[in-house]
Design a protein around this motif. Structure first.
Motif, PDB file in Angstrom:
ATOM      1  N   PRO A 151       5.886   9.175  -0.791  1.00 46.65           N
ATOM      2  CA  PRO A 151       5.776   7.984  -1.632  1.00 46.65           C
ATOM      3  C   PRO A 151       5.847   6.695  -0.831  1.00 46.65           C
ATOM      4  N   TRP A 152       5.396   5.612  -1.467  1.00 45.62           N
ATOM      5  CA  TRP A 152       5.551   4.292  -0.876  1.00 45.62           C
ATOM      6  C   TRP A 152       7.007   4.046  -0.521  1.00 45.62           C
ATOM      7  N   GLN A 153       7.219   3.207   0.486  1.00 43.74           N
ATOM      8  CA  GLN A 153       8.560   2.889   0.947  1.00 43.74           C
ATOM      9  C   GLN A 153       9.004   1.524   0.409  1.00 43.74           C
ATOM     10  N   ARG A 154      10.267   1.425   0.131  1.00 39.61           N
ATOM     11  CA  ARG A 154      10.828   0.171  -0.366  1.00 39.61           C
ATOM     12  C   ARG A 154      10.575  -0.954   0.631  1.00 39.61           C
ATOM     13  N   VAL A 178       6.546  -3.242  -2.807  1.00 36.66           N
ATOM     14  CA  VAL A 178       7.281  -2.134  -3.407  1.00 36.66           C
ATOM     15  C   VAL A 178       8.764  -2.498  -3.508  1.00 36.66           C
ATOM     16  N   TRP A 179       9.245  -2.650  -4.727  1.00 31.70           N
ATOM     17  CA  TRP A 179      10.681  -2.854  -4.929  1.00 31.70           C
ATOM     18  C   TRP A 179      11.414  -1.518  -4.870  1.00 31.70           C
ATOM     19  N   ASP A 180      10.809  -0.477  -5.454  1.00 35.52           N
ATOM     20  CA  ASP A 180      11.418   0.850  -5.470  1.00 35.52           C
ATOM     21  C   ASP A 180      10.322   1.870  -5.676  1.00 35.52           C
ATOM     22  N   ALA A 181      10.439   3.027  -5.039  1.00 35.74           N
ATOM     23  CA  ALA A 181       9.462   4.113  -5.217  1.00 35.74           C
ATOM     24  C   ALA A 181      10.049   5.387  -4.674  1.00 35.74           C
ATOM     25  N   GLY A 182       9.536   6.516  -5.183  1.00 42.22           N
ATOM     26  CA  GLY A 182       9.989   7.792  -4.691  1.00 42.22           C
ATOM     27  C   GLY A 182       9.773   8.891  -5.709  1.00 42.22           C
ATOM     28  N   MET A 183      10.515   9.972  -5.530  1.00 40.21           N
ATOM     29  CA  MET A 183      10.519  11.098  -6.455  1.00 40.21           C
ATOM     30  C   MET A 183      11.953  11.265  -6.945  1.00 40.21           C
ATOM     31  N   THR A 184      12.140  11.412  -8.245  1.00 37.37           N
ATOM     32  CA  THR A 184      13.492  11.606  -8.759  1.00 37.37           C
ATOM     33  C   THR A 184      14.102  12.857  -8.156  1.00 37.37           C
ATOM     34  N   GLY A 185      15.381  12.766  -7.847  1.00 36.67           N
ATOM     35  CA  GLY A 185      16.052  13.863  -7.186  1.00 36.67           C
ATOM     36  C   GLY A 185      16.009  13.752  -5.676  1.00 36.67           C
TER      37      GLY A 185
END
Length: 251
Positions: free
Chosen positions: A226-229, A242-249
């Motif tokens: 994912p994109w990086q903060r 990007v303020w926030d990004a990722g995969m939950t968990g």
């Protein structure tokens, strides 16, 4: 309060959330719900219950039933800041606002009751233009593990942004309002893994919808990485951040 974007790679806490409003009551009256309210919120800069913890949010309220021709009852986006932990009290800073800037502070106290979050405070009743006591009841929609999420701003400094995008689970929101411009732009999309995504609502979105579509396409391609903060990305020839990004968990 001057909130600035932390350095890329700084760790966020908790999990992003999908929140739906169940009802609102004014001045002790009977609860009702005249809007389809969706709030998408990022992870927090610290424990969400700790003072000064900050998260990015988008809040779009559309007339019911939710249809392409629905009207915006209220739309706004910005930072939610924790003012105190006991009682738990938040301020929602409105960096863009379909009702215009300069309104009274948007603050509320939160308690939990029967699996719902109960928000109480004093706010402007759009029907009367007067400040009144209110009670809103909110419920969180479950977010399963390994769900992709992304929260984007049109400026590196969110408080200076005129545009916000949120992607989380089956939901995506985009809102934009240029400075000194009364035109408020908004898009709400339902994301499907088995078919093409569905545009549930759009207003003044000739340029905003393509930006959201680029964001959806870019985020989907990056599920494994994912994109990086703090990262600058290009959406339809525009720079976004990007303020926030990722995969939950995940981290």
């Amino acid at each position: 309060m001057n909130c600035v974007l932390e350095q890329p790679g700084s760790q966020l806490h908790g999990a992003p959330s999908i929140t739906l409003r169940k009802s609102i009551a004014r001045n002790g009256g009977q609860p009702f719900e005249d809007s389809d309210v969706l709030v998408l919120s990022s992870r927090s800069t610290s424990d969400p219950h700790s003072k000064d913890s900050t998260q990015l949010y988008l809040d779009l309220r559309l007339s019911k039933p939710l249809l392409p021709e629905s009207t915006i009852m209220w739309g706004f986006a910005g930072f939610r800041v924790t003012l105190s932990s006991s009682p738990l009290r938040f301020r929602w800073n409105h960096y863009i606002d379909s009702h215009g800037q300069g309104g009274p502070p948007d603050e509320g106290t939160m308690t939990s009751c029967d699996g719902e979050e109960v928000e109480t405070g004093i706010g402007v009743n759009p029907e009367t233009g007067e400040e009144e006591q209110y009670e809103e009841r909110w419920v969180d929609q479950p977010v399963t593990p390994t769900t992709l999420f992304a929260f984007l701003t049109s400026s590196r400094e969110p408080s200076e942004s005129d545009g916000f995008i949120a992607i989380l689970g089956e939901h995506a929101l985009a809102m934009r309002q240029f400075p000194n411009d009364t035109e408020f732009q908004a898009v709400r999309v339902r994301i499907s893994t088995s078919s093409s995504s569905e545009v549930l609502f759009k207003q003044n979105a000739d340029t905003l919808l393509p930006l959201l579509e680029f964001a959806l396409s870019g985020a989907d391609k990056l599920k494994g990485s994912p994109w990086q903060r703090g990262q600058e990305i290009i959406l339809h020839e525009e720079s976004w951040f990007v303020w926030d990004a990722g995969m939950t968990g995940g981290k």
